[in-house]
Design a protein around this motif. Structure first.
Motif, PDB file in Angstrom:
ATOM      1  N   ARG A  21     -15.397 -11.514 -51.272  1.00 24.83           N
ATOM      2  CA  ARG A  21     -14.694 -10.626 -50.332  1.00 24.83           C
ATOM      3  C   ARG A  21     -15.439 -10.656 -48.999  1.00 24.83           C
ATOM      4  N   LEU A  22     -14.711 -10.673 -47.899  1.00 20.55           N
ATOM      5  CA  LEU A  22     -15.313 -10.721 -46.571  1.00 20.55           C
ATOM      6  C   LEU A  22     -14.727  -9.627 -45.685  1.00 20.55           C
ATOM      7  N   ARG A  23     -15.569  -9.112 -44.818  1.00 18.26           N
ATOM      8  CA  ARG A  23     -15.127  -8.098 -43.852  1.00 18.26           C
ATOM      9  C   ARG A  23     -15.818  -8.367 -42.523  1.00 18.26           C
ATOM     10  N   ALA A  24     -15.035  -8.482 -41.469  1.00 24.38           N
ATOM     11  CA  ALA A  24     -15.557  -8.688 -40.118  1.00 24.38           C
ATOM     12  C   ALA A  24     -15.227  -7.464 -39.272  1.00 24.38           C
ATOM     13  N   VAL A  25     -16.221  -6.989 -38.512  1.00 22.83           N
ATOM     14  CA  VAL A  25     -16.026  -5.841 -37.622  1.00 22.83           C
ATOM     15  C   VAL A  25     -16.282  -6.311 -36.193  1.00 22.83           C
ATOM     16  N   TYR A  26     -15.318  -6.043 -35.305  1.00 19.06           N
ATOM     17  CA  TYR A  26     -15.417  -6.502 -33.927  1.00 19.06           C
ATOM     18  C   TYR A  26     -16.081  -5.450 -33.046  1.00 19.06           C
ATOM     19  N   GLN A  27     -16.383  -5.841 -31.808  1.00 21.17           N
ATOM     20  CA  GLN A  27     -17.100  -4.975 -30.885  1.00 21.17           C
ATOM     21  C   GLN A  27     -16.350  -3.669 -30.623  1.00 21.17           C
ATOM     22  N   ASP A  28     -15.019  -3.712 -30.660  1.00 21.27           N
ATOM     23  CA  ASP A  28     -14.222  -2.510 -30.407  1.00 21.27           C
ATOM     24  C   ASP A  28     -14.020  -1.659 -31.656  1.00 21.27           C
ATOM     25  N   GLY A  29     -14.670  -2.025 -32.773  1.00 20.21           N
ATOM     26  CA  GLY A  29     -14.577  -1.247 -34.003  1.00 20.21           C
ATOM     27  C   GLY A  29     -13.471  -1.678 -34.943  1.00 20.21           C
ATOM     28  N   ARG A  30     -12.592  -2.544 -34.496  1.00 22.23           N
ATOM     29  CA  ARG A  30     -11.526  -3.009 -35.379  1.00 22.23           C
ATOM     30  C   ARG A  30     -12.098  -3.958 -36.428  1.00 22.23           C
ATOM     31  N   ALA A  31     -11.501  -3.907 -37.627  1.00 22.13           N
ATOM     32  CA  ALA A  31     -12.028  -4.692 -38.743  1.00 22.13           C
ATOM     33  C   ALA A  31     -10.947  -5.604 -39.304  1.00 22.13           C
ATOM     34  N   GLU A  32     -11.392  -6.695 -39.898  1.00 21.40           N
ATOM     35  CA  GLU A  32     -10.508  -7.661 -40.549  1.00 21.40           C
ATOM     36  C   GLU A  32     -11.126  -8.011 -41.897  1.00 21.40           C
ATOM     37  N   GLU A  33     -10.357  -7.854 -42.963  1.00 20.33           N
ATOM     38  CA  GLU A  33     -10.861  -8.097 -44.308  1.00 20.33           C
ATOM     39  C   GLU A  33     -10.109  -9.240 -44.979  1.00 20.33           C
ATOM     40  N   ARG A  34     -10.823  -9.957 -45.825  1.00 17.16           N
ATOM     41  CA  ARG A  34     -10.232 -11.045 -46.611  1.00 17.16           C
ATOM     42  C   ARG A  34     -10.618 -10.843 -48.077  1.00 17.16           C
ATOM     43  N   GLU A  35      -9.668 -11.033 -48.942  1.00 19.45           N
ATOM     44  CA  GLU A  35      -9.908 -10.951 -50.380  1.00 19.45           C
ATOM     45  C   GLU A  35      -9.828 -12.352 -50.989  1.00 19.45           C
TER      46      GLU A  35
END
Length: 355
Positions: free
Chosen positions: A240-254
């Motif tokens: 599982r992966l989770r990326a958090v950007y500078q503006d606080g928005r997140a993107e997750e992958r399962e």
């Protein structure tokens, strides 16, 4: 025997990096008549940053006798202890490495080890790593000074606050503390930032692990176009992966296959092909990731979608998107949690939301 009790606190630092505080040791004036004094000699290979001494009946530990000074290896510090009763005035106190034992700390996990405690019962004691960090799949030799016991319960703290009880060790029989399981395969995959925003944090975890653990980037960030080599120990290939950007928005992958993937791209623009087959003219279209709290800009950019027209709508983020359509009369229809990776085309017609 002197009745003055001495206590030493050593905070370790590599000799090459340690710098004395302003005012080199050795400048203290000699004690006057009737005043107690001693010379502190550092014959170890580490810097003495603080030294405490107090007399019988006094409340410990008292003030730091070095004050604004530090005592580098090989240096001496003449010290004034003030007036007080004593039977014998000591001339010097020497600290060396004769009572130090080496301990190898092996981190066979994929996370940074921040703290290590050798516990006696419920007493945690000091962090044995001091200011050092043991990176994942790395090791570090530390010195235990003045330690007379052999058997300890080991507790480790990893980046992100994950705390692990690592069992009992006998450091006299085997001066080594090993964390993790080296038999678990170490997987590697490149993670790239293909978006226009700075990627601030990256988390990775096997499917069976609860929580995300620590930020894999540490103090680093991924600028647009940059990549990072992710190394993770896991029996299988899916993580599982989770990326958090500078503006606080997140993107997750399962269920990302790190064995097969040559590159795992975050932030890349994904497309949704919209075909207008509705009775009413479409004035605005909004497309945003499900975890975002607002719709963002109008994707038509002021150019209404004509009946029968198909237009590619691009958006950065993951696969799961929310769609909002605004008609010429101001009415709107929405579809939530649309997987645009599995369904990259959408026809707008009466009843499209129910479909």
């Amino acid at each position: 025997m002197i009745r003055t009790l001495l206590a030493l606190l050593l905070l370790l630092a590599p000799p090459a990096l340690a710098q004395p505080k302003p005012g080199a040791p050795g400048a203290a004036p000699a004690p006057s008549a009737g005043e107690r004094g001693l010379v502190l000699r550092n014959r170890s290979d580490t810097v003495i940053r603080e030294f405490y001494a107090w007399g019988a009946g006094e409340r410990p530990p008292g003030p730091d006798r070095l004050g604004t000074e530090v005592l580098p290896p090989g240096r001496d510090f003449p010290m004034r202890l003030g007036r007080g009763p004593c039977e014998v005035t000591p001339r010097e106190v020497v600290f060396d490495d004769s009572n130090a034992r080496a301990l190898e700390v092996v981190n066979d996990t994929d996370e940074d080890l921040l703290q290590l405690f050798l516990m006696r019962g419920s007493e945690r004691g000091p962090d044995r790593l001091g200011r050092f960090i043991v990176a994942g799949n790395d090791s570090l030799r530390v010195r235990l000074r003045g330690e007379t016991e052999c058997v300890f319960e080991v507790r480790a703290v990893f980046r992100g606050g994950r705390e692990v009880a690592a069992g009992r060790v006998d450091i006299c029989a085997a001066p080594r503390v090993a964390l993790g399981d080296p038999s678990v395969p170490l997987r590697e995959a490149a993670v790239a930032n293909r978006g226009s925003r700075v990627l601030r944090e990256l988390y990775a975890a096997p499917p069976e692990r609860h929580g995300w653990g620590g930020d894999r980037l540490g103090v680093n960030v991924l600028q647009p176009g940059q990549s990072f080599l992710l190394r993770i120990r896991t029996p299988g290939c899916q993580v599982r992966l989770r990326a958090v950007y500078q503006d606080g928005r997140a993107e997750e992958r399962e269920a990302v296959d790190v064995c097969a993937a040559r590159e795992i791209a975050f932030g890349a623009a994904r497309g949704l092909a919209l075909t207008h087959a509705h009775a009413r003219p479409v004035r605005e279209v909004y497309l945003s990731a499900v975890e975002e709290s607002d719709w963002g800009p109008d994707r038509l950019e002021g150019r209404p979608l004509a009946r029968g027209e198909t237009r590619e709508i691009a958006a950065e983020g993951g696969c799961r998107m929310d769609v909002r359509i605004v008609f010429d009369n101001g009415n709107a229809e929405e579809m939530r949690d649309l997987d645009i990776c599995a369904r990259p085309a959408l026809t707008l017609r009466p009843g499209w939301v129910a479909e």
